[in-house]
Design a protein around this motif. Sequence first.
Motif, PDB file in Angstrom:
ATOM      1  N   ARG A   1     -73.163 -73.169   2.598  1.00  0.00           N
ATOM      2  CA  ARG A   1     -71.758 -72.772   2.732  1.00  0.00           C
ATOM      3  C   ARG A   1     -71.178 -73.207   4.081  1.00  0.00           C
ATOM      4  O   ARG A   1     -70.057 -73.689   4.163  1.00  0.00           O
ATOM      5  CB  ARG A   1     -71.635 -71.247   2.668  1.00  0.00           C
ATOM      6  CG  ARG A   1     -71.565 -70.675   1.307  1.00  0.00           C
ATOM      7  CD  ARG A   1     -70.163 -70.765   0.732  1.00  0.00           C
ATOM      8  NE  ARG A   1     -70.037 -69.821  -0.361  1.00  0.00           N
ATOM      9  CZ  ARG A   1     -70.282 -70.110  -1.644  1.00  0.00           C
ATOM     10  NH1 ARG A   1     -70.636 -71.323  -1.984  1.00  0.00           N
ATOM     11  NH2 ARG A   1     -70.164 -69.185  -2.572  1.00  0.00           N
TER      12      ARG A   1
ATOM     13  N   ARG B   1     -62.638 -74.132  -7.539  1.00  0.00           N
ATOM     14  CA  ARG B   1     -62.922 -72.745  -7.175  1.00  0.00           C
ATOM     15  C   ARG B   1     -63.995 -72.217  -8.126  1.00  0.00           C
ATOM     16  O   ARG B   1     -64.004 -72.592  -9.315  1.00  0.00           O
ATOM     17  CB  ARG B   1     -61.588 -72.014  -7.347  1.00  0.00           C
ATOM     18  CG  ARG B   1     -61.630 -70.556  -7.419  1.00  0.00           C
ATOM     19  CD  ARG B   1     -60.230 -70.030  -7.653  1.00  0.00           C
ATOM     20  NE  ARG B   1     -59.985 -69.020  -6.629  1.00  0.00           N
ATOM     21  CZ  ARG B   1     -59.294 -67.916  -6.841  1.00  0.00           C
ATOM     22  NH1 ARG B   1     -58.709 -67.695  -7.995  1.00  0.00           N
ATOM     23  NH2 ARG B   1     -59.158 -67.036  -5.889  1.00  0.00           N
ATOM     24  N   VAL B   2     -64.870 -71.363  -7.618  1.00  0.00           N
ATOM     25  CA  VAL B   2     -65.943 -70.819  -8.456  1.00  0.00           C
ATOM     26  C   VAL B   2     -65.334 -69.933  -9.541  1.00  0.00           C
ATOM     27  O   VAL B   2     -64.565 -69.016  -9.235  1.00  0.00           O
ATOM     28  CB  VAL B   2     -66.941 -70.011  -7.601  1.00  0.00           C
ATOM     29  CG1 VAL B   2     -67.953 -69.293  -8.491  1.00  0.00           C
ATOM     30  CG2 VAL B   2     -67.659 -70.928  -6.610  1.00  0.00           C
ATOM     31  N   VAL B   3     -65.649 -70.235 -10.808  1.00  0.00           N
ATOM     32  CA  VAL B   3     -65.105 -69.414 -11.894  1.00  0.00           C
ATOM     33  C   VAL B   3     -66.121 -68.413 -12.425  1.00  0.00           C
ATOM     34  O   VAL B   3     -65.746 -67.406 -13.019  1.00  0.00           O
ATOM     35  CB  VAL B   3     -64.536 -70.279 -13.049  1.00  0.00           C
ATOM     36  CG1 VAL B   3     -63.287 -71.012 -12.597  1.00  0.00           C
ATOM     37  CG2 VAL B   3     -65.572 -71.268 -13.590  1.00  0.00           C
ATOM     38  N   SER B   4     -67.425 -68.681 -12.222  1.00  0.00           N
ATOM     39  CA  SER B   4     -68.415 -67.683 -12.613  1.00  0.00           C
ATOM     40  C   SER B   4     -69.716 -67.919 -11.843  1.00  0.00           C
ATOM     41  O   SER B   4     -69.961 -69.019 -11.363  1.00  0.00           O
ATOM     42  CB  SER B   4     -68.694 -67.742 -14.120  1.00  0.00           C
ATOM     43  OG  SER B   4     -69.280 -68.972 -14.459  1.00  0.00           O
ATOM     44  N   VAL B   5     -70.500 -66.853 -11.728  1.00  0.00           N
ATOM     45  CA  VAL B   5     -71.785 -66.934 -11.027  1.00  0.00           C
ATOM     46  C   VAL B   5     -72.861 -66.365 -11.934  1.00  0.00           C
ATOM     47  O   VAL B   5     -72.718 -65.265 -12.456  1.00  0.00           O
ATOM     48  CB  VAL B   5     -71.754 -66.116  -9.708  1.00  0.00           C
ATOM     49  CG1 VAL B   5     -73.085 -66.241  -8.970  1.00  0.00           C
ATOM     50  CG2 VAL B   5     -70.602 -66.540  -8.818  1.00  0.00           C
ATOM     51  N   GLU B   6     -73.932 -67.154 -12.145  1.00  0.00           N
ATOM     52  CA  GLU B   6     -75.079 -66.646 -12.915  1.00  0.00           C
ATOM     53  C   GLU B   6     -76.062 -66.037 -11.939  1.00  0.00           C
ATOM     54  O   GLU B   6     -76.481 -66.694 -10.986  1.00  0.00           O
ATOM     55  CB  GLU B   6     -75.811 -67.802 -13.616  1.00  0.00           C
ATOM     56  CG  GLU B   6     -75.139 -68.343 -14.839  1.00  0.00           C
ATOM     57  CD  GLU B   6     -75.705 -69.721 -15.175  1.00  0.00           C
ATOM     58  OE1 GLU B   6     -76.946 -69.868 -15.214  1.00  0.00           O
ATOM     59  OE2 GLU B   6     -74.905 -70.649 -15.354  1.00  0.00           O
ATOM     60  N   GLN B   7     -76.427 -64.796 -12.186  1.00  0.00           N
ATOM     61  CA  GLN B   7     -77.406 -64.150 -11.317  1.00  0.00           C
ATOM     62  C   GLN B   7     -78.733 -64.886 -11.433  1.00  0.00           C
ATOM     63  O   GLN B   7     -79.084 -65.334 -12.516  1.00  0.00           O
ATOM     64  CB  GLN B   7     -77.586 -62.672 -11.700  1.00  0.00           C
ATOM     65  CG  GLN B   7     -76.311 -61.854 -11.568  1.00  0.00           C
ATOM     66  CD  GLN B   7     -75.741 -61.850 -10.153  1.00  0.00           C
ATOM     67  OE1 GLN B   7     -76.495 -61.840  -9.193  1.00  0.00           O
ATOM     68  NE2 GLN B   7     -74.421 -61.896 -10.019  1.00  0.00           N
ATOM     69  N   PRO B   8     -79.459 -65.005 -10.315  1.00  0.00           N
ATOM     70  CA  PRO B   8     -80.746 -65.698 -10.385  1.00  0.00           C
ATOM     71  C   PRO B   8     -81.747 -64.924 -11.232  1.00  0.00           C
ATOM     72  O   PRO B   8     -81.588 -63.722 -11.455  1.00  0.00           O
ATOM     73  CB  PRO B   8     -81.192 -65.768  -8.929  1.00  0.00           C
ATOM     74  CG  PRO B   8     -80.406 -64.732  -8.209  1.00  0.00           C
ATOM     75  CD  PRO B   8     -79.149 -64.509  -8.978  1.00  0.00           C
TER      76      PRO B   8
ATOM     77  N   HIS C   1     -86.143 -76.222  -7.686  1.00  0.00           N
ATOM     78  CA  HIS C   1     -85.759 -77.054  -6.546  1.00  0.00           C
ATOM     79  C   HIS C   1     -85.275 -76.252  -5.348  1.00  0.00           C
ATOM     80  O   HIS C   1     -85.446 -76.672  -4.206  1.00  0.00           O
ATOM     81  CB  HIS C   1     -84.679 -78.050  -6.970  1.00  0.00           C
ATOM     82  CG  HIS C   1     -84.299 -78.989  -5.886  1.00  0.00           C
ATOM     83  ND1 HIS C   1     -83.229 -78.742  -5.049  1.00  0.00           N
ATOM     84  CD2 HIS C   1     -84.875 -80.126  -5.446  1.00  0.00           C
ATOM     85  CE1 HIS C   1     -83.167 -79.714  -4.164  1.00  0.00           C
ATOM     86  NE2 HIS C   1     -84.140 -80.570  -4.384  1.00  0.00           N
ATOM     87  N   HIS C   2     -84.686 -75.073  -5.582  1.00  0.00           N
ATOM     88  CA  HIS C   2     -84.150 -74.333  -4.431  1.00  0.00           C
ATOM     89  C   HIS C   2     -85.246 -73.838  -3.501  1.00  0.00           C
ATOM     90  O   HIS C   2     -84.962 -73.386  -2.394  1.00  0.00           O
ATOM     91  CB  HIS C   2     -83.206 -73.200  -4.870  1.00  0.00           C
ATOM     92  CG  HIS C   2     -83.883 -72.074  -5.593  1.00  0.00           C
ATOM     93  ND1 HIS C   2     -84.505 -71.056  -4.934  1.00  0.00           N
ATOM     94  CD2 HIS C   2     -84.033 -71.817  -6.904  1.00  0.00           C
ATOM     95  CE1 HIS C   2     -85.015 -70.215  -5.822  1.00  0.00           C
ATOM     96  NE2 HIS C   2     -84.742 -70.662  -7.023  1.00  0.00           N
TER      97      HIS C   2
ATOM     98  N   LEU D   1     -75.877 -60.077   0.910  1.00  0.00           N
ATOM     99  CA  LEU D   1     -75.386 -59.306  -0.227  1.00  0.00           C
ATOM    100  C   LEU D   1     -75.230 -57.823   0.103  1.00  0.00           C
ATOM    101  O   LEU D   1     -74.452 -57.120  -0.526  1.00  0.00           O
ATOM    102  CB  LEU D   1     -76.319 -59.482  -1.436  1.00  0.00           C
ATOM    103  CG  LEU D   1     -76.460 -60.936  -1.930  1.00  0.00           C
ATOM    104  CD1 LEU D   1     -77.352 -61.016  -3.145  1.00  0.00           C
ATOM    105  CD2 LEU D   1     -75.099 -61.558  -2.217  1.00  0.00           C
TER     106      LEU D   1
ATOM    107  N   PHE E   1     -65.003 -68.088  -4.213  1.00  0.00           N
ATOM    108  CA  PHE E   1     -65.219 -69.160  -3.238  1.00  0.00           C
ATOM    109  C   PHE E   1     -64.516 -70.452  -3.644  1.00  0.00           C
ATOM    110  O   PHE E   1     -64.592 -70.884  -4.791  1.00  0.00           O
ATOM    111  CB  PHE E   1     -66.719 -69.453  -3.084  1.00  0.00           C
ATOM    112  CG  PHE E   1     -66.971 -70.600  -2.138  1.00  0.00           C
ATOM    113  CD1 PHE E   1     -66.866 -70.419  -0.772  1.00  0.00           C
ATOM    114  CD2 PHE E   1     -67.264 -71.880  -2.627  1.00  0.00           C
ATOM    115  CE1 PHE E   1     -67.058 -71.486   0.102  1.00  0.00           C
ATOM    116  CE2 PHE E   1     -67.457 -72.940  -1.755  1.00  0.00           C
ATOM    117  CZ  PHE E   1     -67.354 -72.743  -0.392  1.00  0.00           C
TER     118      PHE E   1
END
Lengths: 263, 258
Positions: free
Chosen positions: A100, A188-195, A250-251, A10, A72
């Motif tokens: 990835r 395709r990725v349309v949105s990302v939720e921040q952890p 789980h991650h 990042l 992505f």
Amino acid sequence: VILVLVEPDLEGHALEVSLEALTFARHLSAEGGDVPVDAVVVGEVSDELGKELAAYGVRTVHQVTGEGVAAFSGAGWASAILTVREAAKSVVVMAAGTDRGNELIAHVAARAGVAMAANVLSFSGLSPFVVTRQVVGGAALEEMKLDERPAVFTLAGHAVAAAPAEAPGPAELVTHAPEIAAVDLVARVVSVEQPAAEATGDLTKARVVVGAGRGAGGPDGFRDLIELTELLGASLGVSRVVTSAGWRPHHEQVGQTGSRISP
Amino acid sequence: MSAVNVLVCVKRVPDSSSEVVLTDDAQGVDGRYAGFTMSPHEECAVELAVQVTAASGGEATVLSLGDADAVEQLRSALAVGCTAATLITAESQRFGPADVAREIAAVVRDHEAEGRSHDLVLLGNDAADSGDFQVGIRLAYELGRPVVNGASVVEVQDGVVLAKSEGPEGMETYRVPLPAVVTIREGGVEPRYPSVPGRMKAKKVAVEERTPTAEPQGPKRVRLLLPPPVPSSVQVLGKGADAAPAVVDVLEELGVLR
């Protein structure tokens, strides 16, 4: 040419596992009579990243930009990587075995109509090119023949230690802005939720992992471990029992259905 | 909401939670002692298939490529709510990822020609034994469909799949129109246990049996081998706070502290 997909973190630095992939590529290059090692990066290459790639002996840095790769998509990014592969005329396309990396390299192999070896640890011989890779979650190894061109594979995390080249490479920057077909942009990725605020690190990229299992006793048993993890600059890795019980997400799971963290 | 039909693909694999034993020809893992199972990723894929079809009133079909014993894994999926099953009878270790993808695609096309469409195909993110990370992606290219990889959450609304997958910057959302392929990673749903009536019902379902459409190209496997055992020994460094200096020494030696 050996083409290595390099993933920046990042902050724009190369991931440790990408540097390991470049190191492995140099070993392969030396065996093959000093074949040039090129890097492909999807997105802008920062000055720091360019310097890191030079230190690792990279000849040409292929930077892929444009609207088509802004978000992505496995198929879209893989098509861009294959455009670079054509331009660089590479006989090997490889990446670190991150989520990835494995996804993109699988797309590359499917599109190129060749086999793919996931999570390679080493190679033995170039003709035929035989790799040893992790199977059964690392509990067994497989020797696999990659006799097609391009040879396409991902490298298991920490299969080699990252080491800069003896002589730096020119790392000449070349920009590609390929047209991505609409069909490759459907998924395709349309949105990302921040952890959530409590980030415990990405296991596949971690240099140090603090491991914990059922002995932690419950969700509250992890407080000290997280403090230790932070103090060490490490990532937290837990067993399947812990995630199945819902004590940790789980991650953070290590193992066959979680992250593989070491050969 | 219109009915969504789902095909979920599973693989019979040796249980690898205990010691791994190789077959005599070193081409596969011998599961005779440890028993057989399916990957936890696939158990989650079955659960998602059942949820998606239950919500929309569609059919959940489970498919496997393997020997006759793979019916056991098909019956487990039928017992938790899948409604039909297909077995491609084949020696799975002779099939590489591209072979498996081609055979699954042939089933999807044949079923479609018979009027049974599979709007959504779910698979595990990778096979628990061969660790290939690619069958779902190759299948998508065979079928000319979009693919989302490594999703743990899958819902279908108005002909669109909403899938969530853990990415480098956080949870990533995809919205993909059907028909589509999604590969599943464990962690988003809890697979249900089969009920007794579920098991009884599963026994009565007729399994469609097929043979492969072509000779496999194979997995390009030379041989399998076992890694050398990791040496392990236990050393007690001390008790309580007195142990701290020794712990620090070990952490430095390991390179954990630097």
